[in-house]
Design a protein around this motif. Structure first.
Motif, PDB file in Angstrom:
ATOM      1  N   THR A  29      71.851 -10.220  36.198  1.00 12.91           N
ATOM      2  CA  THR A  29      71.875  -8.970  36.636  1.00 12.91           C
ATOM      3  C   THR A  29      72.664  -8.531  37.962  1.00 12.91           C
ATOM      4  OG1 THR A  29      69.486  -8.885  35.725  1.00 12.91           O
ATOM      5  CG2 THR A  29      70.399  -6.921  37.213  1.00 12.91           C
ATOM      6  N   SER A  30      72.830  -9.401  38.957  1.00 11.33           N
ATOM      7  CA  SER A  30      73.442  -8.893  39.971  1.00 11.33           C
ATOM      8  C   SER A  30      74.882  -9.046  39.747  1.00 11.33           C
ATOM      9  CB  SER A  30      73.255  -9.971  41.034  1.00 11.33           C
ATOM     10  OG  SER A  30      71.781  -9.888  41.413  1.00 11.33           O
ATOM     11  N   LEU A  31      75.341 -10.035  39.128  1.00  8.83           N
ATOM     12  CA  LEU A  31      76.742 -10.329  38.486  1.00  8.83           C
ATOM     13  C   LEU A  31      77.154  -8.902  37.561  1.00  8.83           C
ATOM     14  CD1 LEU A  31      76.897 -13.957  37.821  1.00  8.83           C
ATOM     15  CD2 LEU A  31      77.972 -12.641  39.911  1.00  8.83           C
ATOM     16  N   TRP A  32      76.057  -8.436  36.841  1.00  8.19           N
ATOM     17  CA  TRP A  32      76.680  -7.525  35.720  1.00  8.19           C
ATOM     18  C   TRP A  32      76.711  -6.077  36.742  1.00  8.19           C
ATOM     19  CZ3 TRP A  32      72.855  -3.561  34.290  1.00  8.19           C
ATOM     20  CH2 TRP A  32      73.332  -2.374  33.276  1.00  8.19           C
ATOM     21  N   LYS A  33      75.780  -5.789  37.607  1.00  6.52           N
ATOM     22  CA  LYS A  33      75.903  -4.726  38.544  1.00  6.52           C
ATOM     23  C   LYS A  33      77.116  -4.837  39.278  1.00  6.52           C
ATOM     24  CE  LYS A  33      73.525  -1.636  38.442  1.00  6.52           C
ATOM     25  NZ  LYS A  33      73.475  -0.685  37.448  1.00  6.52           N
ATOM     26  N   ALA A  34      77.720  -6.231  39.801  1.00  7.84           N
ATOM     27  CA  ALA A  34      78.677  -6.183  40.648  1.00  7.84           C
ATOM     28  C   ALA A  34      79.990  -5.977  39.842  1.00  7.84           C
ATOM     29  CB  ALA A  34      78.725  -7.595  41.278  1.00  7.84           C
ATOM     30  N   LYS A  35      79.981  -6.298  38.476  1.00  8.01           N
ATOM     31  CA  LYS A  35      81.121  -6.083  37.709  1.00  8.01           C
ATOM     32  C   LYS A  35      81.265  -4.642  37.542  1.00  8.01           C
ATOM     33  CE  LYS A  35      83.026  -7.125  33.087  1.00  8.01           C
ATOM     34  NZ  LYS A  35      83.051  -5.568  32.802  1.00  8.01           N
ATOM     35  N   ASN A  36      80.154  -3.758  37.162  1.00 11.00           N
ATOM     36  CA  ASN A  36      80.132  -2.520  36.984  1.00 11.00           C
ATOM     37  C   ASN A  36      80.748  -1.682  38.364  1.00 11.00           C
ATOM     38  OD1 ASN A  36      79.163  -2.663  34.502  1.00 11.00           O
ATOM     39  ND2 ASN A  36      76.784  -2.137  35.189  1.00 11.00           N
ATOM     40  N   LEU A  37      80.132  -2.085  39.425  1.00 10.10           N
ATOM     41  CA  LEU A  37      80.813  -1.734  40.679  1.00 10.10           C
ATOM     42  C   LEU A  37      82.330  -1.824  40.984  1.00 10.10           C
ATOM     43  CD1 LEU A  37      80.002  -0.393  43.365  1.00 10.10           C
ATOM     44  CD2 LEU A  37      79.247  -2.701  44.243  1.00 10.10           C
ATOM     45  N   HIS A  38      82.490  -3.107  40.603  1.00  4.91           N
ATOM     46  CA  HIS A  38      83.981  -3.391  40.409  1.00  4.91           C
ATOM     47  C   HIS A  38      84.779  -2.548  39.700  1.00  4.91           C
ATOM     48  CE1 HIS A  38      87.763  -5.831  39.330  1.00  4.91           C
ATOM     49  NE2 HIS A  38      87.753  -6.108  40.401  1.00  4.91           N
ATOM     50  N   ASP A  39      84.294  -2.202  38.443  1.00  2.00           N
ATOM     51  CA  ASP A  39      85.013  -1.441  37.725  1.00  2.00           C
ATOM     52  C   ASP A  39      85.339  -0.151  38.112  1.00  2.00           C
ATOM     53  OD1 ASP A  39      85.404  -3.538  35.860  1.00  2.00           O
ATOM     54  OD2 ASP A  39      83.407  -2.967  34.630  1.00  2.00           O
ATOM     55  N   GLU A  42      87.585   0.120  40.868  1.00  2.00           N
ATOM     56  CA  GLU A  42      88.799  -0.075  40.084  1.00  2.00           C
ATOM     57  C   GLU A  42      89.462   1.136  39.550  1.00  2.00           C
ATOM     58  OE1 GLU A  42      91.210  -2.540  39.470  1.00  2.00           O
ATOM     59  OE2 GLU A  42      90.149  -4.083  40.697  1.00  2.00           O
ATOM     60  N   SER A  43      88.306   1.959  39.058  1.00  2.00           N
ATOM     61  CA  SER A  43      88.642   3.182  38.359  1.00  2.00           C
ATOM     62  C   SER A  43      89.276   4.121  39.743  1.00  2.00           C
ATOM     63  CB  SER A  43      87.380   3.779  37.901  1.00  2.00           C
ATOM     64  OG  SER A  43      87.878   5.114  37.305  1.00  2.00           O
ATOM     65  N   VAL A  44      88.610   4.057  40.634  1.00  2.00           N
ATOM     66  CA  VAL A  44      88.914   4.720  41.962  1.00  2.00           C
ATOM     67  C   VAL A  44      90.208   4.578  42.516  1.00  2.00           C
ATOM     68  CG1 VAL A  44      88.519   5.537  44.378  1.00  2.00           C
ATOM     69  CG2 VAL A  44      86.548   5.309  42.463  1.00  2.00           C
ATOM     70  N   ILE A  45      90.449   2.982  42.571  1.00  2.00           N
ATOM     71  CA  ILE A  45      91.544   2.637  43.086  1.00  2.00           C
ATOM     72  C   ILE A  45      92.861   2.713  42.272  1.00  2.00           C
ATOM     73  CG2 ILE A  45      92.763   0.425  44.307  1.00  2.00           C
ATOM     74  CD1 ILE A  45      89.827  -0.272  45.331  1.00  2.00           C
ATOM     75  N   GLU A 179      81.344   9.104  43.862  1.00  4.09           N
ATOM     76  CA  GLU A 179      79.716   8.910  43.808  1.00  4.09           C
ATOM     77  C   GLU A 179      79.230   7.883  42.836  1.00  4.09           C
ATOM     78  OE1 GLU A 179      79.120  13.015  42.944  1.00  4.09           O
ATOM     79  OE2 GLU A 179      79.517  13.875  44.958  1.00  4.09           O
ATOM     80  N   VAL A 180      80.157   7.707  41.758  1.00  7.80           N
ATOM     81  CA  VAL A 180      79.608   6.880  40.836  1.00  7.80           C
ATOM     82  C   VAL A 180      79.447   5.358  41.360  1.00  7.80           C
ATOM     83  CG1 VAL A 180      80.124   5.633  38.497  1.00  7.80           C
ATOM     84  CG2 VAL A 180      80.232   8.138  38.734  1.00  7.80           C
ATOM     85  N   ALA A 181      80.565   5.047  42.109  1.00  9.13           N
ATOM     86  CA  ALA A 181      80.690   3.805  42.838  1.00  9.13           C
ATOM     87  C   ALA A 181      79.516   3.700  43.848  1.00  9.13           C
ATOM     88  CB  ALA A 181      81.927   3.706  43.374  1.00  9.13           C
ATOM     89  N   SER A 182      79.364   4.822  44.407  1.00  9.97           N
ATOM     90  CA  SER A 182      78.108   4.499  45.307  1.00  9.97           C
ATOM     91  C   SER A 182      76.911   4.431  44.778  1.00  9.97           C
ATOM     92  CB  SER A 182      78.265   6.002  46.332  1.00  9.97           C
ATOM     93  OG  SER A 182      79.458   5.944  47.245  1.00  9.97           O
ATOM     94  N   GLN A 183      76.630   5.314  43.599  1.00  5.66           N
ATOM     95  CA  GLN A 183      75.557   5.175  42.959  1.00  5.66           C
ATOM     96  C   GLN A 183      75.307   3.716  42.455  1.00  5.66           C
ATOM     97  OE1 GLN A 183      72.997   7.379  42.864  1.00  5.66           O
ATOM     98  NE2 GLN A 183      71.751   6.109  41.867  1.00  5.66           N
ATOM     99  N   SER A 184      76.270   2.972  42.063  1.00  9.30           N
ATOM    100  CA  SER A 184      76.304   1.742  41.356  1.00  9.30           C
ATOM    101  C   SER A 184      75.960   0.710  42.475  1.00  9.30           C
ATOM    102  CB  SER A 184      77.961   1.420  40.950  1.00  9.30           C
ATOM    103  OG  SER A 184      78.185   2.189  39.982  1.00  9.30           O
ATOM    104  N   VAL A 185      76.341   1.137  43.842  1.00 11.84           N
ATOM    105  CA  VAL A 185      76.007   0.130  44.838  1.00 11.84           C
ATOM    106  C   VAL A 185      74.284   0.428  45.075  1.00 11.84           C
ATOM    107  CG1 VAL A 185      76.056  -0.293  47.325  1.00 11.84           C
ATOM    108  CG2 VAL A 185      78.261   0.315  46.027  1.00 11.84           C
ATOM    109  N   THR A 186      73.949   1.821  45.005  1.00 20.99           N
ATOM    110  CA  THR A 186      72.645   1.901  45.227  1.00 20.99           C
ATOM    111  C   THR A 186      71.839   1.173  43.898  1.00 20.99           C
ATOM    112  OG1 THR A 186      73.186   3.895  46.508  1.00 20.99           O
ATOM    113  CG2 THR A 186      71.012   3.644  45.586  1.00 20.99           C
ATOM    114  N   ASN A 187      72.270   1.415  42.975  1.00 18.47           N
ATOM    115  CA  ASN A 187      71.704   1.067  41.676  1.00 18.47           C
ATOM    116  C   ASN A 187      71.397  -0.749  41.704  1.00 18.47           C
ATOM    117  OD1 ASN A 187      71.193   3.586  40.721  1.00 18.47           O
ATOM    118  ND2 ASN A 187      72.951   3.344  39.375  1.00 18.47           N
ATOM    119  N   MET A 188      72.683  -1.290  42.250  1.00 13.94           N
ATOM    120  CA  MET A 188      72.776  -2.691  42.352  1.00 13.94           C
ATOM    121  C   MET A 188      71.584  -2.935  43.621  1.00 13.94           C
ATOM    122  SD  MET A 188      75.855  -5.280  43.166  1.00 13.94           S
ATOM    123  CE  MET A 188      76.163  -4.636  44.904  1.00 13.94           C
TER     124      MET A 188
END
Length: 362
Positions: A29-39, A42-45, A179-188
């Motif tokens: 689960t952590s890896l999956w959330k980390a991948k989402n956060l990375h994505d 990546e979208s931002v960058i 915000e999506v990335a920040s929310q992803s961090v919070t969700n993770m």
């Protein structure tokens, strides 16, 4: 499948295996959330940020372009005009390249609509610039000034407004991505925290279950062993499952049953011994009574023997006296004289003559 049939080693293996599975789920689960956060980052960058940079570049180029346009009327020499015209054309080319880059990027419907709306004011402003450049090249500076003051501001304002819309939508999308990335961090964080709590709770429940499944039968076995040691052989021993502790309780159950049988046999033997002891005691009492009777008879026999011995002694003494009297009588008879008178006189000085002896003498 009954859990109580499992061995202790199987229970421990099962417990650690479940904990390992839970830890694996947390890691996955952590890896999956980390991948989402990375994505998201990546979208931002790689998507939003480059477009924002290009739009900011377009703004800077447009400002440079306008400075060059306005400075053309400050110079009278054609060479200076051409230099400024070259700068204007160069900035146009760079703006065109930036727009071409934006068109190659992934955009949603809103971005595409704003980008298409941006093209019209840009082309109109470019057309006004081209007419302005032609007037400057033709040395019609008054007409160029008139165009610069009266017509080009409206074209420029429309161009800037369209560019501002493009900047605003890119900033909005950029902020949304952040915000999506920040929310992803919070969700993770929440997912990892919740998964950790679930694992801890599951591990606690599993540990308590394993400990209870091991210690409770052992406590029952200790209780039964203590009761047996105190001589209480009526304990209710419940055997559940086929684990080591269940086999221990089964052995204690069999031991208690065996002890009950042994105690029963010992009790029967004790009762038999008590009965035989009672019979032996009765026989001893009878023998004692007989012995006492025989002792009494022996005492009576002894007394009779003593009386007989006394009588014999008396008879012997009487016989001795009779013998002496007989000898004296013989002497008197031998010497002559009235025998009876002398014998009687001699006898009267000693004792009376026994009846038997008197009869024999007469």
């Amino acid at each position: 499948m009954n859990i109580n049939n499992f061995k202790i080693s199987t229970k421990l293996t099962l417990g650690f295996g479940l904990m390992a599975v839970l830890l694996f789920l947390i890691s996955a689960t952590s890896l999956w959330k980390a991948k989402n956060l990375h994505d998201d980052f990546e979208s931002v960058i790689h998507q939003q940020y480059p477009k924002v940079v290009k739009i900011e570049e377009i703004k800077d180029l447009l400002n440079t372009n306008e400075v060059s346009i306005s400075h053309m009327l400050h110079y009278k020499e054609s060479a200076s005009h051409e230099d400024l015209i070259e700068k204007v054309l160069a900035t146009r080319a760079k703006i065109a390249e930036a727009l071409q880059f934006l068109q190659t990027q992934e955009m949603d419907a809103e971005e595409q609509a704003i980008l298409e709306a941006f093209k019209g004011p840009r082309l109109e402003y470019i057309d006004a610039q081209d007419r302005y450049i032609e007037l400057v090249r033709d040395r019609r500076l008054d007409d160029a000034l008139f165009l610069l003051i009266l017509e080009m501001p409206n074209k420029r304002n429309a161009y800037h407004a369209a560019l501002k819309n493009l900047v605003d939508v890119q900033n909005k999308l950029m902020n949304q991505s952040v915000e999506v990335a920040s929310q992803s961090v919070t969700n993770m964080y929440w997912v990892i925290g919740a998964a950790t709590m679930i694992v801890l709770l599951g591990a606690t429940i599993l540990s308590l279950w394993i400990i209870r499944s091991i210690t409770r039968p052992i406590a029952d076995a200790v209780r039964v062993a203590d009761a047996v040691a105190e001589g209480k052989l009526t304990q209710n021993i419940q055997v559940v499952g086929k684990s080591e502790t269940a086999r221990l309780l089964l052995s204690l159950q069999q031991m208690q049953a065996g002890l009950v049988q042994v105690v029963g046999r010992v009790r029967q033997g004790s009762e038999g011994i008590a009965s035989a002891s009672a019979q032996i005691s009765q026989s001893n009492q009878d023998l004692s009574a007989r012995t006492e009777h025989q002792a009494s008879a022996l005492q009576q026999t002894t007394a009779t023997m003593e009386q007989l011995h006394t009588t014999v002694r008396q008879n012997a003494a009487s016989a001795e006296q009779a013998n002496q009297l007989s000898q004296k009588a013989r002497q008197v008879a031998t010497q002559g004289g009235p025998p009876w008178s002398r014998w009687c006189a001699a006898w009267g000085k000693s004792k009376p003559v026994p009846g038997a002896l008197a009869t024999s003498l007469a």
